[in-house]
Design an enzyme around this catalytic site. Structure first.
Site, short mmCIF file in Angstrom:
data_model
loop_
_atom_site.label_atom_id
_atom_site.label_comp_id
_atom_site.label_asym_id
_atom_site.label_seq_id
_atom_site.Cartn_x
_atom_site.Cartn_y
_atom_site.Cartn_z
N ASP A 265 -10.09 3.18 2.11
CA ASP A 265 -10.26 2.50 3.39
C ASP A 265 -11.01 3.35 4.41
O ASP A 265 -11.97 2.90 5.04
CB ASP A 265 -8.91 2.09 3.97
N LYS B 95 0.81 -1.22 0.00
CA LYS B 95 0.00 0.00 0.00
C LYS B 95 0.84 1.28 0.00
O LYS B 95 0.44 2.29 -0.57
CB LYS B 95 -0.96 0.01 1.19
#
Length: 276
Positions: A102, A66
């Site tokens: 997220d 990420k």
């Protein structure tokens, strides 16, 4: 020509995204396929160049890539840049642009319970990557208070200081958080504590929990952690990590296709996978 979407991770065999997202691609009659790619950290740049070369329409990024993916991107959304992590990449006319869904995915999952955070006091447990995404995104919602508790208090302080958005925040030790737990309307557990196989573990005691609180745990294996069981026994409303997982995927799907998908269908699909 059939479009290609993907998820990059290492390992990747456990990912529920391919079944969940291929189902909605089919449901909306989009001629595309979503494929999991096992990519080691050493192979990440090569994999990225290859996906760009073949004109991939978009992809997700999961652990451990990420943050590592960022230097290779052609552009990055401001929020994702401040968080320092990307989980969704969009092909925008040949340029691969990074986003982080997220935090917004987590907040979207709270909509049935909370319409505004302006009068809410929120406690975030943990100071890792998930906490950072949730904390930074929630800071934009301007809650009445947004505190962080962590085993290492200095990490909580560093997270607060790194946030580019103003917030009324304090860094607390776990002991301090336990004592003043009744002050919070929302408690968010962002660590992997209580995840299978360590299902009896909890990050803090809920002895002083406000019985009217909403208690969330981003873990979804097991579906109800010991932390959530303890909260439920206190009378609190609880939510597991399935909602965050489903909504972050739905927001990624929307960025790729312009369609916000049927989250009920996605949720049921994920629950079937977990039960299996």
């Amino acid at each position: 020509m059939k479009k290609l979407f993907a998820v990059l991770g290492y390992p990747i065999g456990h990912s529920m995204s391919p079944i969940m997202l291929n189902d909605v691609l089919s449901y909306y009659e989009i001629d595309a396929h979503y494929h999991p790619f096992k990519v080691s950290p050493e192979e990440l740049e090569t994999a990225f160049r290859g996906l760009k070369a073949i004109g991939i329409s978009g992809f997700n990024v999961t652990i451990p890539h990420k943050s590592a993916i960022i230097p290779f991107l052609d552009g990055i959304d401001d929020l994702a840049l401040s968080i320092g992590a990307v989980n969704t990449v969009v092909n925008d006319n040949g340029k691969l642009i990074g986003y982080n869904t997220d935090g917004y995915g987590f907040i979207k999952g709270l909509e049935p319970y909370i319409s505004s955070f302006s009068d809410k006091k929120v406690l975030v447990i943990g100071a890792g990557g998930a906490a950072r995404a949730i904390y930074f995104t929630m800071a934009k919602m301007k809650p009445l208070a947004l505190d962080i508790t962590n085993r290492t208090v200095i990490k909580a302080k560093e997270l607060i200081e790194a946030c580019p958005f103003e917030s009324n925040s304090k860094a607390l030790s776990l002991d301090e958080a336990e004592v003043q737990l009744n002050e919070y309307d929302v408690v968010i557990q962002t660590t992997m504590i209580g995840m299978y196989p360590n299902i009896s573990e909890t990050p803090i005691s809920l002895k002083n929990l406000n019985t009217h609180a909403l208690v969330c745990d981003i873990v979804y294996n097991p579906l109800e952690t010991q932390f959530l069981k303890d909260a439920r026994q206190k009378g609190a409303t609880v939510q597991n990590g399935v909602e965050m997982f489903v909504y972050q995927g739905a927001l990624a799907f929307e960025k790729w296709t312009g369609i916000f998908p049927d989250v009920k269908r996605m949720r049921e699909n994920v629950l079937r996978q977990l039960e299996a």
